[in-house]
Design a protein around this motif. Structure first.
Motif, PDB file in Angstrom:
ATOM      1  N   GLU A 205       0.813  -1.221   0.000  1.00 31.49           N
ATOM      2  CA  GLU A 205       0.000   0.000   0.000  1.00 31.49           C
ATOM      3  C   GLU A 205       0.845   1.268   0.000  1.00 31.49           C
ATOM      4  O   GLU A 205       0.439   2.287   0.542  1.00 31.49           O
ATOM      5  CB  GLU A 205      -0.947   0.026   1.205  1.00 31.49           C
ATOM      6  CG  GLU A 205      -2.111  -0.909   1.084  1.00 31.49           C
ATOM      7  CD  GLU A 205      -3.137  -0.704   2.176  1.00 31.49           C
ATOM      8  OE1 GLU A 205      -2.951   0.144   3.071  1.00 31.49           O
ATOM      9  OE2 GLU A 205      -4.152  -1.418   2.134  1.00 31.49           O
ATOM     10  N   SER A 206       2.016   1.212  -0.574  1.00 31.49           N
ATOM     11  CA  SER A 206       2.910   2.374  -0.664  1.00 31.49           C
ATOM     12  C   SER A 206       3.179   3.028   0.689  1.00 31.49           C
ATOM     13  O   SER A 206       3.320   4.237   0.789  1.00 31.49           O
ATOM     14  CB  SER A 206       2.349   3.404  -1.656  1.00 31.49           C
ATOM     15  OG  SER A 206       2.279   2.847  -2.937  1.00 31.49           O
ATOM     16  N   GLN A 207       3.239   2.239   1.723  1.00 28.85           N
ATOM     17  CA  GLN A 207       3.560   2.701   3.075  1.00 28.85           C
ATOM     18  C   GLN A 207       5.065   2.841   3.212  1.00 28.85           C
ATOM     19  O   GLN A 207       5.816   1.949   2.808  1.00 28.85           O
ATOM     20  CB  GLN A 207       3.044   1.686   4.103  1.00 28.85           C
ATOM     21  CG  GLN A 207       3.487   1.944   5.517  1.00 28.85           C
ATOM     22  CD  GLN A 207       2.815   3.130   6.145  1.00 28.85           C
ATOM     23  OE1 GLN A 207       1.635   3.380   5.878  1.00 28.85           O
ATOM     24  NE2 GLN A 207       3.518   3.869   6.967  1.00 28.85           N
ATOM     25  N   ARG A 208       5.524   3.967   3.768  1.00 28.64           N
ATOM     26  CA  ARG A 208       6.956   4.113   4.037  1.00 28.64           C
ATOM     27  C   ARG A 208       7.374   3.109   5.091  1.00 28.64           C
ATOM     28  O   ARG A 208       6.700   2.931   6.099  1.00 28.64           O
ATOM     29  CB  ARG A 208       7.250   5.510   4.560  1.00 28.64           C
ATOM     30  CG  ARG A 208       7.293   6.558   3.505  1.00 28.64           C
ATOM     31  CD  ARG A 208       7.693   7.879   4.148  1.00 28.64           C
ATOM     32  NE  ARG A 208       7.865   8.874   3.132  1.00 28.64           N
ATOM     33  CZ  ARG A 208       7.649  10.158   3.344  1.00 28.64           C
ATOM     34  NH1 ARG A 208       7.253  10.584   4.521  1.00 28.64           N
ATOM     35  NH2 ARG A 208       7.836  11.028   2.376  1.00 28.64           N
TER      36      ARG A 208
ATOM     37  N   ALA B  56      13.573   2.162   9.949  1.00 32.11           N
ATOM     38  CA  ALA B  56      12.643   1.048   9.741  1.00 32.11           C
ATOM     39  C   ALA B  56      12.787   0.069  10.896  1.00 32.11           C
ATOM     40  O   ALA B  56      13.866  -0.083  11.467  1.00 32.11           O
ATOM     41  CB  ALA B  56      12.941   0.345   8.411  1.00 32.11           C
ATOM     42  N   ALA B  57      11.695  -0.598  11.226  1.00 29.76           N
ATOM     43  CA  ALA B  57      11.760  -1.665  12.226  1.00 29.76           C
ATOM     44  C   ALA B  57      12.374  -2.884  11.560  1.00 29.76           C
ATOM     45  O   ALA B  57      11.904  -3.333  10.522  1.00 29.76           O
ATOM     46  CB  ALA B  57      10.367  -1.985  12.752  1.00 29.76           C
TER      47      ALA B  57
ATOM     48  N   CYS C 110       6.904  -3.977   7.884  1.00 29.19           N
ATOM     49  CA  CYS C 110       6.045  -2.897   7.408  1.00 29.19           C
ATOM     50  C   CYS C 110       5.251  -2.371   8.600  1.00 29.19           C
ATOM     51  O   CYS C 110       4.581  -3.141   9.291  1.00 29.19           O
ATOM     52  CB  CYS C 110       5.082  -3.393   6.324  1.00 29.19           C
ATOM     53  SG  CYS C 110       3.883  -2.121   5.831  1.00 29.19           S
ATOM     54  N   PRO C 111       5.306  -1.063   8.860  1.00 25.71           N
ATOM     55  CA  PRO C 111       4.621  -0.522  10.033  1.00 25.71           C
ATOM     56  C   PRO C 111       3.098  -0.503   9.907  1.00 25.71           C
ATOM     57  O   PRO C 111       2.410  -0.331  10.895  1.00 25.71           O
ATOM     58  CB  PRO C 111       5.176   0.903  10.147  1.00 25.71           C
ATOM     59  CG  PRO C 111       5.596   1.252   8.770  1.00 25.71           C
ATOM     60  CD  PRO C 111       6.050  -0.031   8.137  1.00 25.71           C
ATOM     61  N   ARG C 112       2.588  -0.707   8.723  1.00 21.95           N
ATOM     62  CA  ARG C 112       1.134  -0.647   8.559  1.00 21.95           C
ATOM     63  C   ARG C 112       0.438  -1.964   8.883  1.00 21.95           C
ATOM     64  O   ARG C 112      -0.537  -1.996   9.607  1.00 21.95           O
ATOM     65  CB  ARG C 112       0.777  -0.203   7.151  1.00 21.95           C
ATOM     66  CG  ARG C 112      -0.722  -0.030   7.001  1.00 21.95           C
ATOM     67  CD  ARG C 112      -1.063   0.792   5.827  1.00 21.95           C
ATOM     68  NE  ARG C 112      -2.325   1.440   6.102  1.00 21.95           N
ATOM     69  CZ  ARG C 112      -2.694   2.557   5.596  1.00 21.95           C
ATOM     70  NH1 ARG C 112      -1.884   3.208   4.800  1.00 21.95           N
ATOM     71  NH2 ARG C 112      -3.861   3.051   5.863  1.00 21.95           N
TER      72      ARG C 112
ATOM     73  N   GLY D  63       3.014  10.612   8.902  1.00 23.53           N
ATOM     74  CA  GLY D  63       3.821   9.439   9.202  1.00 23.53           C
ATOM     75  C   GLY D  63       2.997   8.178   9.120  1.00 23.53           C
ATOM     76  O   GLY D  63       1.904   8.146   8.567  1.00 23.53           O
ATOM     77  N   SER D  64       3.485   7.144   9.707  1.00 23.75           N
ATOM     78  CA  SER D  64       2.838   5.848   9.657  1.00 23.75           C
ATOM     79  C   SER D  64       1.462   5.883  10.293  1.00 23.75           C
ATOM     80  O   SER D  64       1.219   6.574  11.283  1.00 23.75           O
ATOM     81  CB  SER D  64       3.708   4.831  10.412  1.00 23.75           C
ATOM     82  OG  SER D  64       3.017   3.639  10.611  1.00 23.75           O
TER      83      SER D  64
END
Length: 137
Positions: A54-57, A64-65, A73-75, A130-131
């Protein structure tokens, strides 16, 4: 290696996180990229800073985690192998992060990909939020 391809000293890339930088493609489009540690030579990989789901940074500015050699992915929590970029779980399963060619020479990471020119450390100042993560660590 040319000094204009130098990104950063290898030791500045965190063991569990990422180093974010901005590069430009031949059409003058700025792209955020991240460096992450990898167990395979040369010890670091570069990926576009976007989850293909989903084009999430992946790195919104705090790194990044990275858990157990996987970028999170943070989402939605999909895990991308830090060395191959492949994802085998979550909503992004079956996708692979687009990679960027690197070289490590004399303790420094250099951009070795003809598709990009290094511009600066840090991300693109685009005022996006942000996220919207629901994942906690």
């Amino acid at each position: 290696m040319s000094d204009d391809t130098r990104i950063v000293d290898l030791e500045a890339v965190p063991e569990n996180g990422s180093y974010r930088f901005t590069a430009e493609d031949p059409f003058a489009t700025e792209t955020e990229l991240i460096l992450v540690r990898c167990a395979e030579e040369p010890g670091v990989r570069a990926w576009t800073n976007t989850c293909p789901h989903e084009s999430q940074r992946l790195d919104a500015g705090d790194g990044a985690a990275v858990r157990e050699n996987a970028i999170v992915c943070p989402r939605h929590g999909s895990l991308f192998d830090a060395c191959s970029g492949e994802c085998e779980n979550g909503p992004a399963a079956g996708t692979t992060l687009p990679g960027v060619d690197l070289a490590v020479e004399d303790g420094a990471v250099h951009l070795a990909d003809d598709r990009y020119a290094f511009l600066r450390e840090g991300g693109i100042d685009d005022d996006e939020p942000g996220s919207t993560s629901h994942v906690s660590f």
